[in-house]
Design a protein around this motif. Structure first.
Motif, PDB file in Angstrom:
ATOM      1  N   GLU A   1       0.737  -1.286  -0.004  1.00 20.61           N
ATOM      2  CA  GLU A   1      -0.100   0.019   0.094  1.00 20.61           C
ATOM      3  C   GLU A   1       0.766   1.344   0.070  1.00 20.61           C
ATOM      4  O   GLU A   1       0.176   2.405  -0.331  1.00 20.61           O
ATOM      5  N   ALA A   2       1.993   1.020   0.549  1.00 26.46           N
ATOM      6  CA  ALA A   2       2.804   2.320   0.832  1.00 26.46           C
ATOM      7  C   ALA A   2       4.036   2.641  -0.129  1.00 26.46           C
ATOM      8  O   ALA A   2       4.903   3.696   0.100  1.00 26.46           O
ATOM      9  N   SER A   3       4.230   2.036  -0.971  1.00 31.82           N
ATOM     10  CA  SER A   3       5.356   1.966  -1.663  1.00 31.82           C
ATOM     11  C   SER A   3       5.549   3.551  -2.474  1.00 31.82           C
ATOM     12  O   SER A   3       6.480   4.001  -2.933  1.00 31.82           O
ATOM     13  N   SER A   4       4.512   4.086  -2.562  1.00 37.09           N
ATOM     14  CA  SER A   4       4.646   5.627  -3.374  1.00 37.09           C
ATOM     15  C   SER A   4       4.260   6.736  -2.275  1.00 37.09           C
ATOM     16  O   SER A   4       4.226   7.722  -2.602  1.00 37.09           O
ATOM     17  N   ILE A   5       4.259   6.330  -1.265  1.00 37.48           N
ATOM     18  CA  ILE A   5       3.850   7.112  -0.097  1.00 37.48           C
ATOM     19  C   ILE A   5       5.052   8.103   0.197  1.00 37.48           C
ATOM     20  O   ILE A   5       6.122   7.846   0.438  1.00 37.48           O
ATOM     21  N   GLU A   6       4.840   9.661   0.241  1.00 31.37           N
ATOM     22  CA  GLU A   6       5.893  10.273   0.585  1.00 31.37           C
ATOM     23  C   GLU A   6       5.963  11.035   1.674  1.00 31.37           C
ATOM     24  O   GLU A   6       7.134  11.505   2.393  1.00 31.37           O
ATOM     25  N   ALA A   7       4.955  10.944   2.618  1.00 34.73           N
ATOM     26  CA  ALA A   7       5.085  11.491   4.046  1.00 34.73           C
ATOM     27  C   ALA A   7       4.430  10.546   5.089  1.00 34.73           C
ATOM     28  O   ALA A   7       3.582   9.820   4.753  1.00 34.73           O
ATOM     29  N   MET A   8       4.999  10.493   6.313  1.00 37.31           N
ATOM     30  CA  MET A   8       4.485   9.790   7.144  1.00 37.31           C
ATOM     31  C   MET A   8       4.343  10.605   8.541  1.00 37.31           C
ATOM     32  O   MET A   8       5.367  11.330   8.659  1.00 37.31           O
ATOM     33  N   LEU A   9       3.365   9.870   9.140  1.00 42.38           N
ATOM     34  CA  LEU A   9       3.275  10.706  10.514  1.00 42.38           C
ATOM     35  C   LEU A   9       3.439   9.492  11.578  1.00 42.38           C
ATOM     36  O   LEU A   9       3.239   8.595  11.395  1.00 42.38           O
ATOM     37  N   THR A  10       4.156   9.717  12.736  1.00 47.08           N
ATOM     38  CA  THR A  10       4.445   8.753  13.701  1.00 47.08           C
ATOM     39  C   THR A  10       4.425   9.665  15.225  1.00 47.08           C
ATOM     40  O   THR A  10       4.293  10.839  15.340  1.00 47.08           O
TER      41      THR A  10
END
Lengths: 277, 277
Positions: free
Chosen positions: B53-62
């Protein structure tokens, strides 16, 4: 007669009905300056003790927890000064003192810093639920229940700090109307005397969510505390300890000694209470 | 496709491995700005979810409680920014971020006031035993055991406040030697990260009376807390809540949104962490 006893006989006599909390801590130092008549140690009733032993006594030391009534004073015809370790003098019959020309010296401002610290501590504690959080961690609830609920900054609520003397005028001054005016976001702090607040109304307001919280160092019927408070995590309870640090206890000892020494050497008292009407 | 869903498709995508504590509180507002990929809601293993699902994701929140390791980042080849809700960044593999040119934005100073308040509260609480007094009153011990022991003013002891970041250099910085140097009158406050103190040594020093007390908002293995602390009344325990008021949670929401919006519109971040060596 042993030398120590002989020396004690020459020290000025001071009657103590019941010792202030810091008395034991400084008993040795006190005893180098004064000879204490310890009413509380006598097995005979107080009025008989006073009549037999204290009719010529000129000075007495008392604490805030022991009322000094006209009844007691009528057994003490020679008393000219009452030194109380407390800040307040509501427990002393001031009208009778005035009538009989008895001076009153109280705790002055030696504990002001401690009381201010306690007010700040109770405030932050109520707002940020420090004591409740501490109970949460000690109760091992953190791993089970997870995140503890959020607190609030001071800026979003109304805070009423009670720090006046208890007098006939301030008794139950904080009543239903005042608490209603404080409102749902309001927090009340009491570092003065319990009876300034109508405690039953306070309990009712907290139970019904009509105010947000309370930080209480004093209560109406100490050491009894309304049980309803025990289950509330928006309330911080302190056993009338706002003034009680080792440092302020020593300052109190020095002030009490200073007042008694001033009396016995006809000098001005250090912290005389104005009891003129 | 419903209108809401269509709009959501056009919002920038943000991966969330595990939601920060304030995420739920502001989920509605967040969702008006971003489309979240909620890894923690997926029943399939995280690495499979990320690969699918996330191979193209550019931003993450943690958040501070979820490590962002090189292993996780290897499933996220397109990530260019990590926004953490925490103040510290010890849980993020900064070397890997540096190597791959991933920017990191953290909580900045939105919670500084809250943390400072907590430090003051813990300090006064330890010194004046507010939480312990509260327990004493709630336990109905006041009428039975009488006066609670005296506290101390701040002026007579040495206080060490830990408020630095956890790094390889500060891990167990407060060790046996530092605690010994703090001494019998010393009080330690930790509002930073648990692992800055060697917790076993701290427990030993408190048990043996080698330091006077501690106010702790953080612990080495949260939410686990050494049981030895539970019986100590010179220790105040808080469940990592120094930063947690409603007000600072909103400020955090705004900072996180602002950083993500800045990223998606190619503007400078609001609270970029300098990860250069």
């Amino acid at each position: 007669m042993a030398k120590g006893e002989e020396a004690a006989k020459q020290l000025p006599k001071v009657l103590v009905l019941r010792p202030p909390p810091m008395f034991k801590m400084f008993e040795k130092e006190f005893s180098e300056k004064f000879q204490f008549l310890k009413a509380w140690e006598s097995p005979i009733p107080t009025d008989q003790f006073l009549a037999a032993e204290a009719s010529s006594i000129e000075a007495m030391l008392t604490s805030g927890s022991r009322p000094v009534t006209a009844d007691i004073l009528c057994h003490l015809p020679s008393v000219r000064i009452i030194v109380t370790s407390s800040i307040g003098v509501y427990h002393i019959d001031l009208q009778e003192c005035r009538r009989r020309g008895i001076a009153v010296a109280a705790g002055g401002d030696v504990v002001s810093e401690d009381v201010a610290d306690t007010a700040v501590a109770l405030l932050i504690d109520v707002m940020r639920r420090i004591s409740a959080s501490d109970g949460y961690v000690r109760g091992a609830l953190w791993p089970i229940k997870g995140e503890y609920p959020l607190g609030s900054k001071a800026s979003n609520c109304d805070i009423l700090v009670i720090c006046c003397a208890l007098t006939d005028q301030t008794h139950h001054m904080i009543n239903k109307q005042v608490l209603a005016a404080l409102g749902k976001e309001g927090v009340i702090l009491n570092i003065a005397r319990g009876s300034i607040i109508d405690e039953k109304e306070l309990v009712r307001c907290l139970v019904q969510g009509e105010i947000a919280g309370a930080g209480l160092d004093v209560f109406e019927n100490e050491p009894e505390v309304p049980r309803e408070f025990f289950a509330m995590d928006n309330v911080v309870l302190s056993p009338h300890r706002a003034v009680s640090t080792e440092e302020s206890s020593r300052a109190k000892f020095e002030l009490i000694s200073g007042n008694l020494e001033a009396f016995f050497s006809n000098k001005p008292f250090l912290s005389r209470v104005n009891i003129d009407e």
